[in-house]
Design a protein around this motif. Structure first.
Motif, short mmCIF file in Angstrom:
data_model
loop_
_atom_site.label_atom_id
_atom_site.label_comp_id
_atom_site.label_asym_id
_atom_site.label_seq_id
_atom_site.Cartn_x
_atom_site.Cartn_y
_atom_site.Cartn_z
N ILE A 4 0.84 -1.20 0.00
CA ILE A 4 0.00 0.00 0.00
C ILE A 4 0.87 1.25 0.00
O ILE A 4 0.58 2.22 -0.70
CB ILE A 4 -0.99 -0.01 1.18
CG1 ILE A 4 -2.02 -1.13 0.96
CG2 ILE A 4 -1.69 1.34 1.32
CD1 ILE A 4 -2.98 -1.35 2.11
N GLU A 5 1.95 1.22 0.76
CA GLU A 5 2.87 2.37 0.76
C GLU A 5 3.49 2.58 -0.62
O GLU A 5 3.70 3.73 -1.04
CB GLU A 5 3.96 2.18 1.82
CG GLU A 5 3.43 2.23 3.25
CD GLU A 5 2.65 3.49 3.57
OE1 GLU A 5 3.10 4.60 3.20
OE2 GLU A 5 1.56 3.38 4.18
N LEU A 7 2.02 1.85 -3.47
CA LEU A 7 0.96 2.47 -4.28
C LEU A 7 0.89 3.97 -4.02
O LEU A 7 0.79 4.78 -4.96
CB LEU A 7 -0.39 1.84 -3.98
CG LEU A 7 -0.70 0.51 -4.65
CD1 LEU A 7 -2.03 -0.03 -4.14
CD2 LEU A 7 -0.72 0.65 -6.15
N LYS A 8 0.96 4.35 -2.76
CA LYS A 8 0.91 5.77 -2.40
C LYS A 8 2.12 6.52 -2.96
O LYS A 8 1.99 7.66 -3.43
CB LYS A 8 0.84 5.94 -0.89
CG LYS A 8 -0.49 5.52 -0.31
CD LYS A 8 -0.48 5.68 1.20
CE LYS A 8 -1.78 5.28 1.83
NZ LYS A 8 -1.75 5.41 3.31
N SER A 9 3.28 5.88 -2.94
CA SER A 9 4.48 6.50 -3.50
C SER A 9 4.33 6.70 -5.00
O SER A 9 4.72 7.74 -5.55
CB SER A 9 5.72 5.65 -3.21
OG SER A 9 5.99 5.64 -1.84
N ILE A 11 1.52 7.05 -6.59
CA ILE A 11 0.54 8.14 -6.75
C ILE A 11 1.26 9.49 -6.63
O ILE A 11 1.03 10.40 -7.43
CB ILE A 11 -0.60 8.01 -5.72
CG1 ILE A 11 -1.49 6.82 -6.09
CG2 ILE A 11 -1.42 9.30 -5.63
CD1 ILE A 11 -2.47 6.41 -5.01
N ASN A 12 2.14 9.62 -5.64
CA ASN A 12 2.88 10.86 -5.46
C ASN A 12 3.79 11.16 -6.66
O ASN A 12 3.89 12.32 -7.10
CB ASN A 12 3.71 10.82 -4.18
CG ASN A 12 2.85 10.87 -2.94
OD1 ASN A 12 1.73 11.37 -2.98
ND2 ASN A 12 3.36 10.36 -1.85
N GLU A 15 1.72 12.43 -9.48
CA GLU A 15 1.34 13.82 -9.25
C GLU A 15 2.45 14.77 -9.70
O GLU A 15 2.18 15.85 -10.24
CB GLU A 15 0.98 14.05 -7.79
CG GLU A 15 -0.34 13.43 -7.41
CD GLU A 15 -0.64 13.46 -5.92
OE1 GLU A 15 0.20 13.93 -5.13
OE2 GLU A 15 -1.74 13.01 -5.55
N HIS A 34 -3.05 7.69 -12.22
CA HIS A 34 -3.18 8.27 -10.88
C HIS A 34 -4.58 8.04 -10.32
O HIS A 34 -4.75 7.55 -9.20
CB HIS A 34 -2.87 9.76 -10.97
CG HIS A 34 -3.12 10.55 -9.73
ND1 HIS A 34 -4.35 11.09 -9.44
CD2 HIS A 34 -2.31 10.88 -8.71
CE1 HIS A 34 -4.28 11.73 -8.29
NE2 HIS A 34 -3.05 11.62 -7.82
N LEU A 38 -5.72 5.74 -7.14
CA LEU A 38 -6.46 6.32 -6.02
C LEU A 38 -7.72 5.53 -5.72
O LEU A 38 -8.05 5.28 -4.56
CB LEU A 38 -6.85 7.77 -6.32
CG LEU A 38 -5.84 8.85 -5.98
CD1 LEU A 38 -6.39 10.22 -6.38
CD2 LEU A 38 -5.44 8.83 -4.53
N VAL A 41 -6.47 2.25 -3.92
CA VAL A 41 -5.84 2.28 -2.60
C VAL A 41 -6.85 2.49 -1.47
O VAL A 41 -6.68 1.94 -0.39
CB VAL A 41 -4.70 3.33 -2.56
CG1 VAL A 41 -5.21 4.74 -2.40
CG2 VAL A 41 -3.71 3.01 -1.46
N GLU A 45 -7.05 -0.02 1.92
CA GLU A 45 -6.73 0.43 3.28
C GLU A 45 -7.83 0.03 4.28
O GLU A 45 -7.59 0.06 5.48
CB GLU A 45 -6.54 1.95 3.31
CG GLU A 45 -5.27 2.39 2.63
CD GLU A 45 -5.07 3.88 2.72
OE1 GLU A 45 -3.97 4.29 3.14
OE2 GLU A 45 -6.01 4.64 2.37
#
Length: 71
Positions: A4-5, A7-9, A11-12, A15, A34, A38, A41, A45
């Motif tokens: 999950i982290e 995926l968030k990275s 996404i960042n 961006e 993106h 989103l 994710v 979570e």
């Protein structure tokens, strides 16, 4: 969870492309990916511990079946 982290990275990083690329095609594809990530994710979570335990059991069974096939 590491997945999950990651995926968030991602996404960042997307961006950054969306906000800094001068190429319309790059920005457009980055935005599409993106938004898809989103949408993915959020539910990930919120998987309950019981549901995650079930997923782990299913994966363990799948891996054991694959091991049998490889032998």
């Amino acid at each position: 969870m590491i997945a999950i982290e990651e995926l968030k990275s991602t996404i960042n990083r997307l961006e950054l492309i969306i906000n800094n690329s001068e190429v319309l095609e790059e920005r457009t594809m980055a935005k599409v990916v993106h938004d898809s990530l989103l949408n993915m994710v959020g539910p990930l979570e919120h998987i309950s511990p019981a549901e995650f335990a079930t997923l782990c059991q299913q994966e363990e069974f799948r891996e054991k079946e694959l091991e049998k096939e490889d032998k």
